[in-house]
Scaffold this motif. Sequence first.
Motif, short mmCIF file in Angstrom:
data_model
loop_
_atom_site.label_atom_id
_atom_site.label_comp_id
_atom_site.label_asym_id
_atom_site.label_seq_id
_atom_site.Cartn_x
_atom_site.Cartn_y
_atom_site.Cartn_z
N GLY A 71 0.95 -1.33 0.03
CA GLY A 71 0.10 0.03 0.07
C GLY A 71 0.81 1.28 0.13
N ASP A 72 2.13 1.02 0.13
CA ASP A 72 3.04 2.22 0.14
C ASP A 72 4.04 2.24 -1.07
N SER A 73 4.41 3.46 -1.80
CA SER A 73 4.91 3.48 -2.60
C SER A 73 6.54 3.51 -2.43
N LYS A 74 7.51 3.06 -3.10
CA LYS A 74 9.06 3.18 -2.87
C LYS A 74 9.28 4.66 -2.51
N ALA A 75 8.62 5.67 -2.98
CA ALA A 75 9.04 7.05 -2.60
C ALA A 75 8.60 7.31 -1.31
N GLU A 76 7.31 6.92 -0.91
CA GLU A 76 6.82 7.00 0.45
C GLU A 76 7.59 6.28 1.46
N GLY A 97 2.76 -6.26 5.77
CA GLY A 97 1.74 -5.61 6.29
C GLY A 97 0.57 -6.19 5.70
N ASP A 98 -0.64 -5.67 6.44
CA ASP A 98 -1.93 -6.14 5.99
C ASP A 98 -2.44 -5.36 5.01
N LEU A 99 -3.13 -6.27 4.02
CA LEU A 99 -3.85 -5.49 2.85
C LEU A 99 -4.84 -4.69 3.32
N PRO A 100 -4.91 -3.46 2.63
CA PRO A 100 -6.13 -2.45 2.96
C PRO A 100 -7.23 -3.13 2.65
N SER A 101 -8.55 -2.74 2.91
CA SER A 101 -9.81 -3.26 2.34
C SER A 101 -9.65 -3.02 0.96
N GLY A 102 -9.92 -4.22 0.15
CA GLY A 102 -10.17 -3.83 -1.25
C GLY A 102 -8.98 -3.82 -2.22
N ALA A 103 -7.67 -3.79 -1.41
CA ALA A 103 -6.58 -3.85 -1.97
C ALA A 103 -5.85 -5.21 -2.33
N GLY A 104 -5.10 -5.25 -3.40
CA GLY A 104 -4.52 -6.59 -3.80
C GLY A 104 -2.89 -6.34 -3.92
N LEU A 105 -2.01 -7.55 -3.63
CA LEU A 105 -0.68 -7.38 -3.64
C LEU A 105 -0.13 -6.86 -5.17
N ALA A 106 -1.27 -6.92 -6.15
CA ALA A 106 -0.54 -6.36 -7.38
C ALA A 106 -0.48 -4.94 -7.40
N SER A 107 -1.03 -4.35 -6.58
CA SER A 107 -0.91 -2.92 -6.81
C SER A 107 0.15 -2.10 -6.09
N SER A 108 0.83 -3.12 -5.38
CA SER A 108 2.20 -2.44 -4.54
C SER A 108 3.43 -2.70 -5.35
N GLU A 109 4.31 -1.48 -5.23
CA GLU A 109 5.62 -1.79 -5.84
C GLU A 109 6.33 -2.80 -5.09
N LEU A 110 6.32 -3.10 -3.80
CA LEU A 110 6.92 -4.15 -3.07
C LEU A 110 5.85 -4.97 -2.37
N ARG A 111 5.80 -6.17 -2.79
CA ARG A 111 4.69 -7.09 -2.36
C ARG A 111 5.06 -7.93 -1.18
N TYR A 112 6.22 -8.17 -0.81
CA TYR A 112 6.44 -9.08 0.34
C TYR A 112 7.80 -8.59 1.29
N ALA A 113 7.67 -9.04 2.35
CA ALA A 113 8.74 -8.52 3.40
C ALA A 113 10.05 -8.68 2.76
N ASN A 114 10.51 -9.81 1.98
CA ASN A 114 11.83 -9.85 1.82
C ASN A 114 12.31 -8.80 0.73
N GLU A 115 11.24 -8.25 -0.16
CA GLU A 115 11.45 -7.23 -0.96
C GLU A 115 11.82 -5.79 -0.23
N LEU A 116 10.93 -5.80 0.75
CA LEU A 116 11.11 -4.66 1.68
C LEU A 116 12.61 -4.57 2.55
#
Length: 278
Positions: A71-76, A97-116
């Motif tokens: 739910g957060d961009s790399k810039a954020e 992190g938990d997915l915001p209501s109605g959101a999917g992983l595909a909408s995030s620039e980073l999708r998993y904790a290892n990527e973060l």
Amino acid sequence: MTTLSFEFFPTKTDEGTQKLLRVRDELAQHNPEFFSVTYGAGGSTRDRTYAIVKAIQDSGISAAPHMSCVGDSKAELRQLLHDYQALGIKRIVALRGDLPSGAGLASSELRYANELVEFIRDETGDHFTLEVAAYPEMHPQASNFDIDVQNFVNKVKAGADSAITQYFFNADSYFHFVDRVQAMGVDIPIIPGIMPITNYSKLARFSDACGAEIPRWIRKQLEAYGDDVDSIRQFGQHVITELCQRLLDGGAPGIHFYTLNQAEASLAVWQQLSHSAK
């Protein structure tokens, strides 16, 4: 040396914040290694998390903000890392992190904790000690235990320094998890996350949501107490103290308490452990 740490969640009111800071002061007397502060789904508590983290850090105690990538961009995320560096923060709990209501992983620039974890390392090098989550009883959204364990190993390989587990009530699940990941080459400290027992209905609700198993014998005893708050508290203190003692005796490197912004239950257990160690 046994480490001690505590978790808070951001409050919604000024009155709640003042109470949290009083709890912080009470817990600080026991020299915790850090206080972690949670972060809502999709950064929904970003400002409140930052304010609590700053209040803790300004008091001279190490704060460890949760940071999640969904739910957060790399810039954020980059700006948040810069802000935390400016505050003097040295430790971050890095989560999907938990997915915001109605959101999917595909909408995030980073999708998993290892990527973060990898992103934070690329942006800040070794500035931060990075904590990641571990799930002795399996993440509730994992398809199977093997995949979940591999996901944990991936976070460690990406640059995690240590881990904090989801809470659990079965010590064997912790020891089995640690043995399994150590056999896969993981050697970072894995700190048991501990949830004090003070309210059965709230505990059952949390546990159903996060996949933590409440053993049947604990459930049945808590159900039998009904609304007898004192009996629940005494029973909970006994159960959690015994759990912590077994974990520490078995080699766990410390204890991380999920305080729910309260001091009494966590301190009762910690003081009992400290007394037993003398």
